[in-house]
Motif scaffolding. Sequence first.
Motif, PDB file in Angstrom:
ATOM      1  N   ALA A  32       0.938  -1.171  -0.201  1.00 46.30           N
ATOM      2  CA  ALA A  32      -0.088  -0.102  -0.031  1.00 46.30           C
ATOM      3  C   ALA A  32       0.979   1.127   0.168  1.00 46.30           C
ATOM      4  O   ALA A  32       2.243   1.201   0.394  1.00 46.30           O
ATOM      5  N   PRO A  33       0.263   2.404  -0.361  1.00 48.93           N
ATOM      6  CA  PRO A  33       1.005   3.571  -0.245  1.00 48.93           C
ATOM      7  C   PRO A  33       1.473   3.829   1.314  1.00 48.93           C
ATOM      8  O   PRO A  33       0.995   3.451   2.319  1.00 48.93           O
ATOM      9  N   SER A  34       2.700   4.624   1.231  1.00 49.34           N
ATOM     10  CA  SER A  34       3.332   4.931   2.362  1.00 49.34           C
ATOM     11  C   SER A  34       2.315   5.831   3.235  1.00 49.34           C
ATOM     12  O   SER A  34       1.512   6.422   2.848  1.00 49.34           O
ATOM     13  N   ALA A  35       2.756   5.715   4.695  1.00 50.46           N
ATOM     14  CA  ALA A  35       1.837   6.909   5.385  1.00 50.46           C
ATOM     15  C   ALA A  35       2.422   8.252   5.014  1.00 50.46           C
ATOM     16  O   ALA A  35       1.188   9.233   4.764  1.00 50.46           O
ATOM     17  N   GLN A  36       3.348   8.612   4.461  1.00 51.57           N
ATOM     18  CA  GLN A  36       3.867   9.773   4.053  1.00 51.57           C
ATOM     19  C   GLN A  36       3.258  10.267   2.681  1.00 51.57           C
ATOM     20  O   GLN A  36       2.824  11.305   2.556  1.00 51.57           O
ATOM     21  N   GLN A  37       2.855   9.294   1.940  1.00 50.82           N
ATOM     22  CA  GLN A  37       2.282   9.322   0.591  1.00 50.82           C
ATOM     23  C   GLN A  37       0.733   9.676   0.850  1.00 50.82           C
ATOM     24  O   GLN A  37       0.137  10.799   0.334  1.00 50.82           O
ATOM     25  N   ILE A  38       0.260   9.201   1.862  1.00 48.76           N
ATOM     26  CA  ILE A  38      -1.150   9.399   2.343  1.00 48.76           C
ATOM     27  C   ILE A  38      -1.375  10.710   2.745  1.00 48.76           C
ATOM     28  O   ILE A  38      -2.326  11.450   2.421  1.00 48.76           O
ATOM     29  N   LEU A  39      -0.310  11.035   3.722  1.00 50.49           N
ATOM     30  CA  LEU A  39      -0.284  12.404   4.210  1.00 50.49           C
ATOM     31  C   LEU A  39      -0.321  13.543   3.338  1.00 50.49           C
ATOM     32  O   LEU A  39      -1.051  14.497   3.140  1.00 50.49           O
ATOM     33  N   ALA A  40       0.619  13.271   2.430  1.00 48.55           N
ATOM     34  CA  ALA A  40       0.480  14.359   1.200  1.00 48.55           C
ATOM     35  C   ALA A  40      -0.672  14.311   0.283  1.00 48.55           C
ATOM     36  O   ALA A  40      -1.208  15.617   0.099  1.00 48.55           O
ATOM     37  N   LYS A  41      -1.242  13.147   0.218  1.00 47.60           N
ATOM     38  CA  LYS A  41      -2.402  12.919  -0.676  1.00 47.60           C
ATOM     39  C   LYS A  41      -3.520  13.761  -0.121  1.00 47.60           C
ATOM     40  O   LYS A  41      -4.392  14.675  -0.523  1.00 47.60           O
ATOM     41  N   ILE A  42      -3.746  13.454   1.385  1.00 48.48           N
ATOM     42  CA  ILE A  42      -4.836  14.136   2.096  1.00 48.48           C
ATOM     43  C   ILE A  42      -4.638  15.735   2.266  1.00 48.48           C
ATOM     44  O   ILE A  42      -5.460  16.570   2.040  1.00 48.48           O
ATOM     45  N   GLU A  43      -3.172  16.154   2.403  1.00 49.24           N
ATOM     46  CA  GLU A  43      -2.989  17.434   2.617  1.00 49.24           C
ATOM     47  C   GLU A  43      -3.616  18.262   1.450  1.00 49.24           C
ATOM     48  O   GLU A  43      -4.070  19.273   1.322  1.00 49.24           O
ATOM     49  N   LYS A  44      -2.935  17.681   0.098  1.00 51.67           N
ATOM     50  CA  LYS A  44      -3.318  18.382  -0.841  1.00 51.67           C
ATOM     51  C   LYS A  44      -4.894  18.375  -1.429  1.00 51.67           C
ATOM     52  O   LYS A  44      -5.417  19.492  -1.656  1.00 51.67           O
ATOM     53  N   SER A  45      -5.442  17.133  -1.005  1.00 50.52           N
ATOM     54  CA  SER A  45      -6.986  17.122  -1.290  1.00 50.52           C
ATOM     55  C   SER A  45      -7.821  18.046  -0.525  1.00 50.52           C
ATOM     56  O   SER A  45      -8.910  18.666  -0.837  1.00 50.52           O
ATOM     57  N   PHE A  46      -7.119  18.228   0.837  1.00 51.30           N
ATOM     58  CA  PHE A  46      -8.167  19.193   1.649  1.00 51.30           C
ATOM     59  C   PHE A  46      -7.632  20.586   2.037  1.00 51.30           C
ATOM     60  O   PHE A  46      -8.136  21.143   2.878  1.00 51.30           O
ATOM     61  N   ALA A  47      -6.586  20.652   1.333  1.00 44.47           N
ATOM     62  CA  ALA A  47      -6.139  22.040   1.164  1.00 44.47           C
ATOM     63  C   ALA A  47      -6.911  23.399   1.601  1.00 44.47           C
ATOM     64  O   ALA A  47      -6.642  24.391   2.416  1.00 44.47           O
ATOM     65  N   SER A  48      -8.077  23.147   0.769  1.00 41.72           N
ATOM     66  CA  SER A  48      -8.931  24.291   0.875  1.00 41.72           C
ATOM     67  C   SER A  48      -9.716  24.326   2.251  1.00 41.72           C
ATOM     68  O   SER A  48     -10.337  25.331   2.342  1.00 41.72           O
ATOM     69  N   GLN A  49      -9.691  23.171   2.695  1.00 43.93           N
ATOM     70  CA  GLN A  49     -10.607  22.998   3.816  1.00 43.93           C
ATOM     71  C   GLN A  49     -10.126  23.091   4.912  1.00 43.93           C
ATOM     72  O   GLN A  49     -10.761  23.339   6.166  1.00 43.93           O
ATOM     73  N   GLY A  50      -8.753  22.981   5.227  1.00 45.26           N
ATOM     74  CA  GLY A  50      -8.052  22.834   6.410  1.00 45.26           C
ATOM     75  C   GLY A  50      -6.845  22.448   6.621  1.00 45.26           C
ATOM     76  O   GLY A  50      -6.104  22.222   5.423  1.00 45.26           O
ATOM     77  N   ILE A  51      -6.072  22.944   7.620  1.00 43.13           N
ATOM     78  CA  ILE A  51      -4.693  22.561   7.846  1.00 43.13           C
ATOM     79  C   ILE A  51      -4.839  21.285   8.607  1.00 43.13           C
ATOM     80  O   ILE A  51      -5.472  21.211   9.780  1.00 43.13           O
ATOM     81  N   ILE A  52      -4.221  20.259   8.587  1.00 47.74           N
ATOM     82  CA  ILE A  52      -3.776  19.137   9.177  1.00 47.74           C
ATOM     83  C   ILE A  52      -3.164  19.256  10.739  1.00 47.74           C
ATOM     84  O   ILE A  52      -1.946  19.908  10.401  1.00 47.74           O
ATOM     85  N   VAL A  53      -3.803  19.007  11.717  1.00 44.41           N
ATOM     86  CA  VAL A  53      -3.318  19.070  12.875  1.00 44.41           C
ATOM     87  C   VAL A  53      -2.769  17.797  13.763  1.00 44.41           C
ATOM     88  O   VAL A  53      -1.878  17.880  14.352  1.00 44.41           O
ATOM     89  N   GLU A  54      -3.184  16.675  13.066  1.00 43.43           N
ATOM     90  CA  GLU A  54      -2.536  15.541  13.611  1.00 43.43           C
ATOM     91  C   GLU A  54      -2.972  14.398  12.662  1.00 43.43           C
ATOM     92  O   GLU A  54      -3.899  14.271  12.008  1.00 43.43           O
TER      93      GLU A  54
END
Length: 177
Positions: A32-54
């Motif tokens: 599966a994708p690495s946690a860092q790849q998933i973190l980057a994907k979520i951060e890009k997908s939700f950039a207009s909605q919020g800042i990841i805090v955890e």
Amino acid sequence: MKYILLTVTLFASAFCHANSSAIFNKLSQANAPSAQQILAKIEKSFASQGIIVEFELEFEKGITVYEVTLFDLNNNRFIELIVNAQGLVIEQEYEQPELDEEDEVAAAKLMKKKNYQMYQLVKQLSPAPPYYLIESQLEQDIGITYLVATFITAKGRHKKAIDLATGKNLPLLRWGN
């Protein structure tokens, strides 16, 4: 009494190392994708909605999922996501901040002001391969706003932190556990 305490300490240490080894092995064998790849994907997908805090890796009934919490600055609320091992959002909830969450809100505002992205800061902190990200979180303590990331390697868990105000690693906040 000393022998009892020593025995308990050695048992706890061995258990933590065994647990870390099992997690490391499970992640190294995952297709599966690495946690860092998933973190980057979520951060890009939700950039207009919020800042990841955890961002946190979890195993629920043997299944790998990620719990991701974003802070939506525009609506002053948290967005909590459950993401599967492939990076697809499978659950989404909204919550208002509680009084004890002011630190996360302040850290999210600083991330926005500095134009930081969590996955880039985590990448900056990453140890030598092979390693796996198991948690990253924005925190504020003793006047310092920082990101702390927990990695797992073949040798165990390691935490590293970076000061959000300066962008520099915080060597005093390196823990080996």
